[in-house]
Design an enzyme around this catalytic site. Structure first.
Site, mmCIF file in Angstrom:
data_model
loop_
_atom_site.group_PDB
_atom_site.id
_atom_site.type_symbol
_atom_site.label_atom_id
_atom_site.label_comp_id
_atom_site.label_asym_id
_atom_site.label_seq_id
_atom_site.Cartn_x
_atom_site.Cartn_y
_atom_site.Cartn_z
ATOM 1 N N GLN A 1 4.828 -4.820 -5.235
ATOM 2 C CA GLN A 1 4.117 -4.648 -4.350
ATOM 3 C C GLN A 1 2.905 -3.859 -4.673
ATOM 4 O O GLN A 1 1.923 -3.914 -4.049
ATOM 5 C CB GLN A 1 4.696 -4.361 -3.146
ATOM 6 C CG GLN A 1 6.406 -4.268 -3.075
ATOM 7 C CD GLN A 1 6.734 -3.792 -1.998
ATOM 8 O OE1 GLN A 1 6.440 -3.040 -0.467
ATOM 9 N NE2 GLN A 1 7.618 -2.801 -2.507
ATOM 10 N N HIS B 1 1.990 -9.084 -3.614
ATOM 11 C CA HIS B 1 0.778 -8.858 -2.797
ATOM 12 C C HIS B 1 -0.407 -8.969 -3.910
ATOM 13 O O HIS B 1 -2.108 -8.984 -2.993
ATOM 14 C CB HIS B 1 0.363 -7.522 -2.491
ATOM 15 C CG HIS B 1 2.079 -6.907 -1.665
ATOM 16 N ND1 HIS B 1 2.372 -5.896 -1.319
ATOM 17 C CD2 HIS B 1 2.683 -8.486 -0.661
ATOM 18 C CE1 HIS B 1 3.209 -6.045 -0.129
ATOM 19 N NE2 HIS B 1 3.912 -7.860 0.303
ATOM 20 N N CYS C 1 -18.402 -19.438 0.168
ATOM 21 C CA CYS C 1 -18.230 -19.825 -0.960
ATOM 22 C C CYS C 1 -17.198 -20.335 -2.050
ATOM 23 O O CYS C 1 -17.014 -20.809 -2.961
ATOM 24 C CB CYS C 1 -19.958 -20.181 -1.555
ATOM 25 S SG CYS C 1 -20.310 -18.939 -2.519
ATOM 26 N N CYS D 1 -24.328 -16.550 -2.865
ATOM 27 C CA CYS D 1 -24.483 -17.011 -1.151
ATOM 28 C C CYS D 1 -25.275 -15.564 0.282
ATOM 29 O O CYS D 1 -24.729 -15.453 0.955
ATOM 30 C CB CYS D 1 -23.773 -18.112 -0.695
ATOM 31 S SG CYS D 1 -22.025 -17.153 0.125
ATOM 32 N N THR E 1 9.224 2.493 -3.002
ATOM 33 C CA THR E 1 9.172 1.152 -1.859
ATOM 34 C C THR E 1 9.567 1.904 -0.960
ATOM 35 O O THR E 1 10.751 2.393 -1.029
ATOM 36 C CB THR E 1 9.436 0.125 -2.213
ATOM 37 O OG1 THR E 1 9.368 -0.728 -0.761
ATOM 38 C CG2 THR E 1 10.197 -0.046 -2.384
HETATM 39 P P1 NAD Z 1 4.726 2.895 0.920
HETATM 40 O O1 NAD Z 1 3.485 3.889 0.584
HETATM 41 O O2 NAD Z 1 5.001 2.726 2.029
HETATM 42 O O3 NAD Z 1 5.700 4.404 0.133
HETATM 43 C C1 NAD Z 1 6.187 5.317 -0.867
HETATM 44 C C2 NAD Z 1 7.793 5.036 -1.146
HETATM 45 O O4 NAD Z 1 7.274 6.255 -2.321
HETATM 46 C C3 NAD Z 1 7.584 6.726 0.190
HETATM 47 O O5 NAD Z 1 9.312 5.753 -0.050
HETATM 48 C C4 NAD Z 1 8.036 7.413 -0.933
HETATM 49 O O6 NAD Z 1 8.878 8.213 -0.869
HETATM 50 C C5 NAD Z 1 8.115 7.103 -2.198
HETATM 51 N N1 NAD Z 1 7.266 7.969 -3.713
HETATM 52 C C6 NAD Z 1 6.500 9.598 -3.234
HETATM 53 N N2 NAD Z 1 6.180 9.515 -4.290
HETATM 54 C C7 NAD Z 1 7.277 8.855 -5.619
HETATM 55 C C8 NAD Z 1 6.887 9.275 -7.023
HETATM 56 N N3 NAD Z 1 6.201 9.817 -7.689
HETATM 57 N N4 NAD Z 1 8.427 8.461 -7.158
HETATM 58 C C9 NAD Z 1 8.666 7.275 -6.249
HETATM 59 N N5 NAD Z 1 8.691 7.208 -5.127
HETATM 60 C C10 NAD Z 1 7.619 8.143 -4.455
HETATM 61 O O7 NAD Z 1 4.522 2.333 -0.395
HETATM 62 P P2 NAD Z 1 4.844 0.409 -0.477
HETATM 63 O O8 NAD Z 1 6.460 0.989 -0.003
HETATM 64 O O9 NAD Z 1 5.350 0.415 -1.456
HETATM 65 O O10 NAD Z 1 4.269 -0.225 0.890
HETATM 66 C C11 NAD Z 1 3.280 0.193 0.954
HETATM 67 C C12 NAD Z 1 1.722 -1.179 0.926
HETATM 68 O O11 NAD Z 1 0.691 -0.842 0.794
HETATM 69 C C13 NAD Z 1 2.804 -2.223 -0.256
HETATM 70 O O12 NAD Z 1 3.121 -3.572 0.366
HETATM 71 C C14 NAD Z 1 1.832 -2.338 -1.131
HETATM 72 O O13 NAD Z 1 1.003 -3.639 -1.089
HETATM 73 C C15 NAD Z 1 0.164 -1.238 -1.013
HETATM 74 N N6 NAD Z 1 -0.313 -0.197 -1.779
HETATM 75 C C16 NAD Z 1 -0.212 -0.480 -2.504
HETATM 76 C C17 NAD Z 1 -0.472 0.625 -3.539
HETATM 77 C C18 NAD Z 1 -1.017 0.131 -5.479
HETATM 78 O O14 NAD Z 1 -1.327 -0.561 -5.704
HETATM 79 N N7 NAD Z 1 -0.479 1.715 -6.113
HETATM 80 C C19 NAD Z 1 -0.965 1.858 -2.701
HETATM 81 C C20 NAD Z 1 -0.436 2.152 -1.814
HETATM 82 C C21 NAD Z 1 -0.366 0.595 -1.193
HETATM 83 ZN ZN ZN Z 2 -19.994 -16.964 -1.783
#
Ligand code: NAD
Ligand code: ZN
Length: 252
Positions: free
Chosen positions: A103, A121, A132, A153, A191
């Site tokens: 994600q 995502h 454009c 644009c 997640t």
């Molecule tokens: P979330 O922010 O909802 O949840 C984060 C989860 O990670 C929590 O359950 C938390 O307990 C856990 N966590 C915290 N520290 C951790 C660690 N060191 N090791 C393992 N787990 C840990 O994240 P989500 O469920 O991925 O949903 C958020 C949405 O936001 C996603 O769809 C994503 O696209 C986007 N997002 C992406 C990023 C990125 O690309 N790094 C950052 C922020 C949000």
């Molecule tokens: Zn453009």
């Protein structure tokens, strides 16, 4: 402190499985200093992602959406894979990880060296003009312009990631469904499992007979209803220990 017995149990499950698929989330990149959406700290306590990262905010108030996007881009540009990402790359090389459904939009699984990644995502590496269709690398835009605009644009630029209120690209959705249905072990990594349809992948895996194992310092929406068990720890600490045990069990 995660016990050796928990690490061994997971390593054994990985070695015994025919096909392992991982679903990763923002927690996976916390140890690379990228703030997750939920949980303490970071800019998400100030800006509600479901409002600021909603497609209608980008369309109607792009300057507001880009507050969050610029801040996130700035974190991602500096970030490097952490030991959790590197452990997953090693697991793939060992033949013990088939695919990562991520994600995350930070590209760190690619940088770590994994080959089979479904970016559910999208990612923040490139942007597209909403007027454009001009497509360019994010490294070529100024993050201090709110919003950054197209050099052809003057239209508003949109990162090539999926916003709240947008559909998942059909290829990513189809492949993620297939991988979830056909694995016999799904690792759910960092997640909170509340963003759908990504959060339905462990449910799909489970109903097709797979074991579901989480690594997360906190319990999630899945823990009591879907997961077989959870290893309560950080992915950057737990995964390298698991991979070391996998090596031992395989004798490599
Ligand atoms: P979330 O922010 O909802 O949840 C984060 C989860 O990670 C929590 O359950 C938390 O307990 C856990 N966590 C915290 N520290 C951790 C660690 N060191 N090791 C393992 N787990 C840990 O994240 P989500 O469920 O991925 O949903 C958020 C949405 O936001 C996603 O769809 C994503 O696209 C986007 N997002 C992406 C990023 C990125 O690309 N790094 C950052 C922020 C949000
Ligand atoms: Zn453009």
């Amino acid at each position: 402190m995660v016990l050796d017995a928990e690490i061994t149990r997971l390593a054994q499950d990985i070695v015994n499985a025919k096909k392992v698929v991982a679903l990763s989330g923002a927690g996976m990149s916390v140890e690379s200093d990228i703030a997750p959406f939920r949980g303490k700290g970071g800019l998400w306590e100030q800006y509600d992602p479901e409002e600021y990262a909603h497609i209608s905010t980008l369309r109607h108030h792009p300057e507001k959406a880009w507050i969050l996007l610029s801040a996130m881009q700035k974190e991602i540009v500096k970030a490097r894979p952490n030991p959790g990402h590197l452990a997953l790359a090693e697991l793939e090389q060992l033949g013990c990880l088939s695919t990562i459904i991520t994600q995350n939009v930070d590209g760190l699984h690619h940088v770590a060296g994994n080959k089979d990644i479904i970016e559910f995502h999208g990612n923040l590496q490139t942007v597209t003009c909403m007027d454009c269709g001009n497509h360019l690398p994010s490294s070529e835009i100024s993050l201090d312009d709110r919003p950054p605009r197209c050099n052809k644009c003057n239209g508003v630029l949109k990162p090539d990631c999926v916003f709240f209120g947008e559909a998942i690209p059909v290829d990513a959705l189809t492949r993620a469904h297939h991988e979830s249905r056909t694995c016999d072990l799904m690792l759910v990594l960092g997640t909170s499992a509340v963003v759908y349809p990504a959060a339905s992948m462990p449910e799909i895996a489970k109903s097709a007979g797979a074991k579901v194992v989480e690594i997360n310092p906190s319990e999630t929406a899945l823990t009591r209803f879907v997961s077989d068990y959870i290893v309560l720890g950080k992915t950057g600490e737990v995964l390298p220990r698991v991979v070391e045990q996998v090596r031992n069990l395989k004798g490599v």
